[in-house]
Design a protein around this motif. Structure first.
Motif, PDB file in Angstrom:
ATOM      1  N   TYR A   3      29.759  -1.532  12.214  1.00 24.46           N
ATOM      2  CA  TYR A   3      28.595  -1.730  12.242  1.00 24.46           C
ATOM      3  C   TYR A   3      27.493  -0.584  12.196  1.00 24.46           C
TER       4      TYR A   3
ATOM      5  N   GLY B 297      21.431   5.863  21.579  1.00 23.54           N
ATOM      6  CA  GLY B 297      21.552   4.958  22.346  1.00 23.54           C
ATOM      7  C   GLY B 297      21.246   3.478  21.735  1.00 23.54           C
ATOM      8  N   GLY B 298      20.918   3.622  20.497  1.00 18.73           N
ATOM      9  CA  GLY B 298      20.627   2.262  19.798  1.00 18.73           C
ATOM     10  C   GLY B 298      21.825   1.461  19.516  1.00 18.73           C
ATOM     11  N   GLY B 299      22.957   1.919  19.352  1.00 21.98           N
ATOM     12  CA  GLY B 299      23.995   0.884  19.322  1.00 21.98           C
ATOM     13  C   GLY B 299      24.503   0.355  20.477  1.00 21.98           C
TER      14      GLY B 299
ATOM     15  N   PRO C  15      23.128  -1.483  22.946  1.00 26.09           N
ATOM     16  CA  PRO C  15      22.797  -2.927  23.257  1.00 26.09           C
ATOM     17  C   PRO C  15      23.404  -3.786  22.054  1.00 26.09           C
ATOM     18  N   LEU C  16      23.387  -3.329  20.769  1.00 27.49           N
ATOM     19  CA  LEU C  16      24.072  -3.816  19.861  1.00 27.49           C
ATOM     20  C   LEU C  16      25.605  -4.195  20.169  1.00 27.49           C
TER      21      LEU C  16
ATOM     22  N   ALA D  12      26.933  -4.603  23.035  1.00 31.22           N
ATOM     23  CA  ALA D  12      26.963  -5.665  24.060  1.00 31.22           C
ATOM     24  C   ALA D  12      26.810  -6.795  23.263  1.00 31.22           C
ATOM     25  N   GLY D  13      25.796  -7.099  22.354  1.00 30.64           N
ATOM     26  CA  GLY D  13      25.544  -8.448  21.894  1.00 30.64           C
ATOM     27  C   GLY D  13      26.768  -8.739  20.898  1.00 30.64           C
ATOM     28  N   LEU D  14      27.533  -7.947  20.186  1.00 35.08           N
ATOM     29  CA  LEU D  14      28.595  -8.203  19.463  1.00 35.08           C
ATOM     30  C   LEU D  14      29.770  -8.836  20.472  1.00 35.08           C
TER      31      LEU D  14
ATOM     32  N   LEU E 182      29.054 -10.204  23.465  1.00 39.06           N
ATOM     33  CA  LEU E 182      28.824 -11.458  23.893  1.00 39.06           C
ATOM     34  C   LEU E 182      28.920 -12.461  22.762  1.00 39.06           C
TER      35      LEU E 182
ATOM     36  N   ALA F 232      18.397   2.542  27.139  1.00 34.37           N
ATOM     37  CA  ALA F 232      19.249   1.745  26.569  1.00 34.37           C
ATOM     38  C   ALA F 232      20.658   1.705  27.041  1.00 34.37           C
TER      39      ALA F 232
ATOM     40  N   LEU G 251      14.650  -4.185  26.002  1.00 31.89           N
ATOM     41  CA  LEU G 251      15.148  -3.391  25.001  1.00 31.89           C
ATOM     42  C   LEU G 251      16.917  -3.740  24.956  1.00 31.89           C
ATOM     43  N   GLY G 252      17.401  -4.026  26.098  1.00 28.84           N
ATOM     44  CA  GLY G 252      18.772  -4.164  26.064  1.00 28.84           C
ATOM     45  C   GLY G 252      19.019  -5.639  25.583  1.00 28.84           C
TER      46      GLY G 252
ATOM     47  N   GLY H 114      18.279  -5.970  21.850  1.00 24.51           N
ATOM     48  CA  GLY H 114      19.559  -5.554  21.265  1.00 24.51           C
ATOM     49  C   GLY H 114      20.611  -6.211  21.374  1.00 24.51           C
ATOM     50  N   ALA H 115      20.873  -7.001  22.424  1.00 27.62           N
ATOM     51  CA  ALA H 115      22.423  -7.766  22.500  1.00 27.62           C
ATOM     52  C   ALA H 115      22.143  -8.926  21.540  1.00 27.62           C
TER      53      ALA H 115
ATOM     54  N   GLY I  75      23.226  -7.889  18.267  1.00 25.19           N
ATOM     55  CA  GLY I  75      24.650  -8.075  18.199  1.00 25.19           C
ATOM     56  C   GLY I  75      25.144  -9.302  18.142  1.00 25.19           C
ATOM     57  N   ALA I  76      24.656 -10.360  18.794  1.00 21.28           N
ATOM     58  CA  ALA I  76      25.158 -11.737  18.827  1.00 21.28           C
ATOM     59  C   ALA I  76      24.972 -12.149  17.659  1.00 21.28           C
TER      60      ALA I  76
ATOM     61  N   GLN J   5      14.508  -1.702  19.192  1.00 22.31           N
ATOM     62  CA  GLN J   5      15.700  -2.502  18.589  1.00 22.31           C
ATOM     63  C   GLN J   5      15.217  -3.444  17.578  1.00 22.31           C
TER      64      GLN J   5
END
Lengths: 330, 317
Positions: free
Chosen positions: A120, A127-129, A131-132, A134-136, A138, A162, B61-62, B65-66, B69-70, B93
């Protein structure tokens, strides 16, 4: 910072795995040396952030991950992409800005992507990646998938909000994510102790209740074993933060005159170089001959030559397609 | 069919989305136990549980961004950022990742993310809680910006946003939360602007919280009111069509004047309908000051019906 002694002692890994890890590191090294050369020739432009010196981290960690896992990386991600299975051809073509590149020439060195490899990117905001990732994780958790997400980033990111927001979310929600911090001691040109009041990176993650691990990032065997433990922890218990202590041998980017560190320090760290120290250890215990090493090296060189030829032969996306993929075609 | 409030329409839309698709989940500050800052998500935690109606820490931001990703991971997240003011903490983000990912990856990764946020002034919340920054977001390629101004759109736009494979920002207007109207529950598009009132003397172009003000002004000046609805990409066709009839236009926008969305609409009118015009295009925007607390000062800072009427009449002077 005092430079620790070079990695030493017996490599406690199966021979085939040791040789594979060595080959992995060689592939990154030879590819990136060529990139630097091509940059000099003007074939590659923009920012080019080389990973030379840090190869043991990507090599050791990637082989600890499963094919279904997600990878999130930074702008210093050539090695991660390569070892994740993005072909050197497509990486090189991307750096050339060619249509055959792994991002179609839209991303360049800092934005390598590959959906098939679940890679990805390629995020060039420090730091941008996080939170992303964490979302993947999740999404995987909500869908009850067994995959984990591995997020690579440098120690400079720990100063960003972040980082802290992601550590908190990951631990609060017990997300299946491994945060792999590549601590190369410098955030561009700013040394860790000049930018952080707390220089113990694991302590930061631990303050969120997260499990932490630490390994010598110049020792590919240590990296691999630690990454295996990390993956096991993530898959069964929850998120983990791992600090890999490493060092960048080259400048931050091709524009960096390196005024912030002295040559003696760089030379001292080169004594700890992941390639030659690992090769020497394998030779000492009879797992590697000079002939075998040269064979691996020649294979890496041949792969580089082929990749350059592929990139040279690549085509340019017509400018009429400029607006393609800003949004998804309906 | 009985009339419901804009707020009820928003809640109904969330309820329907969660009911219909198990990939959908809602996350944001106080969306669960508290019931939503504006009570929009009240009762949903009890109905769908804490996995799908997910309270977050104060980490815009967190969690935005999450959400990205989700979305990449196959879910259909609805992320609520309490207000546009706090969305500035998530700007990186939204702009650097959500908006860019598809193009930057050569078309490999779409981000089916919906971000909802309340926006606008008018409730004496002072400078830090009264921003109108839709125009900023509308500047960014790669994200769709929608602004429901009617009860029907408040109910229908969320479903359309969730069906979009790319990021959609939905701006909701607390100034409109108590307005009543009918919401059929039928599909609405998030691609077109619409004529909300026919008129013949002047075209009033607006969106969001200013729509009722423009409608009132139109009564006094025989105005034709166009609700932009979607701020990116802009649909100018109804505006150009209306100008063929009225030959005069006022753009009403609660954002600040300089570099704002109104300026963009005016520029497009100049590009696409210059020869239809009998007068320069006028605009009514917020005054270029931070929005003050005192009621009379706040009113003076914002577009008002009288200002719109005056601007329209000025075109005939």
């Amino acid at each position: 910072m005092k430079v620790p002694p070079p990695p030493s002692g017996k490599v406690e890994l199966p021979v085939a795995l040791s040789l594979a890890l060595l080959a992995d590191m060689l592939r990154i090294r030879r590819m990136e040396e060529k990139c630097a050369e091509l940059y000099g020739e003007g074939k590659i432009r923009g920012f080019l952030h080389l990973y030379i010196g840090e190869e043991a981290v990507a090599a050791g960690a990637m082989r600890a991950l499963a094919p279904e896992d997600n990878i999130v990386a930074t702008y210093r991600e050539h090695g991660h992409a390569l070892l994740r299975g993005v072909s050197m051809d497509r990486i090189m073509a991307e750096m050339y800005g060619k249509r055959e590149g792994c991002s179609g020439g839209r991303g360049g060195s800092m934005h390598l992507f590959d959906a098939a490899a679940r890679f990805y990117g390629g995020n060039a905001i420090v730091g941008g990646g996080l939170p992303l990732a964490a979302g993947l994780a999740l999404a995987a958790k909500l869908k009850k998938e067994s995959r984990i997400t591995a997020c690579f980033f440098g120690e400079g990111a720990v100063a960003e909000g972040a980082f802290h927001e992601s550590m908190n979310l990951a631990q609060l929600w017990r997300l299946p994510v491994a945060y792999f911090c590549e601590n190369n001691l410098y955030a561009m040109g700013t040394a860790l102790e000049r930018s952080e009041s707390q220089t113990d990176l694991c302590a930061k993650a631990a303050s969120y209740g997260m499990a932490t691990l630490k390994a010598d990032g110049m020792d590919v065997a240590a990296v691999h074993k630690t990454a295996q433990r990390a993956r096991e922890h993530v898959a069964t218990k929850g998120p983990v933060f791992v600090e890999f202590q490493t060092y960048r041998f080259r400048a931050h980017s091709m524009f960096d005159p390196e005024l912030y560190r002295d040559k003696g320090e760089v030379e001292a760290w080169k004594e700890r170089g992941p390639l030659h120290t690992f090769s020497a250890r394998l030779k000492a215990q009879g797992d590697l001959t000079e002939g075998r090493f040269l064979e691996l090296d020649r294979a890496a060189q041949a792969e580089v030559d082929k990749a350059v030829a592929f990139a040279e032969a690549g085509t340019r996306e017509p400018a009429e397609d400029l607006a393609k993929d800003v949004t998804t075609p309906s | 069919m009985s009339a419901i409030s804009y707020r009820e329409a928003l809640r109904l839309a969330l309820d329907e989305a969660l009911e219909k698709d198990e990939r959908v989940f809602l996350m944001g500050e106080d969306v669960g136990r508290y019931g939503g800052t504006y009570a929009v998500s009240k009762g949903l935690l009890e109905k769908y549980g804490s996995e799908r109606v997910r309270d977050t820490p104060l980490s815009e931001l967190g969690f935005v961004g999450a959400g990205i990703g989700a979305a990449l991971g196959g879910m259909r997240p609805i992320v609520e950022v309490m207000t546009v003011n706090f969305s500035l903490l998530a700007l990186d983000q939204i702009v650097n990742t959500a908006a860019l990912l598809r193009h930057m990856s050569g078309g490999q990764f779409s981000v089916p993310l919906v971000v909802r946020m309340a926006t606008g002034a008018g409730r004496q919340l002072a400078a830090q809680h009264s921003h109108s920054l839709e125009g900023w977001y509308a500047h960014i390629p790669g994200i769709r910006i929608v602004a429901p101004a009617t009860v029907e759109d408040a109910r229908g736009m969320l479903g359309a946003a969730l069906a979009d494979p790319d990021p959609v920002l939905v701006f909701e207007y607390p100034a409109l939360f108590e307005t009543k109207g009918e919401a059929s529950g039928g599909k609405v598009d998030i691609a077109s602007s619409k004529v909300r009132r026919e008129g013949s003397r002047v075209t009033l172009v607006t969106y969001g919280g200013c729509l009722p003000k423009a409608m009132q002004a139109a009564e006094q000046v025989d105005g034709e009111v166009i609700d932009l609805r979607v701020l990116r990409p802009l649909d100018m066709a109804p505006v150009v069509g209306s100008l063929k009839k009225t030959r005069r236009a006022v753009v009403v926008d609660e954002g600040w004047r300089s570099g704002g969305l109104a300026a963009e609409v005016m520029a497009r009118i100049m590009e696409q309908a210059f020869y239809e015009l009998d007068a320069p295009v006028a605009r009514v925007c917020s005054e270029e000051v931070p929005v003050p607390y005192a009621k009379h000062l706040e009113e003076a800072a914002l577009p008002q019906t009288e200002k719109i009427v005056a601007a329209a009449q000025g075109l005939f002077a």
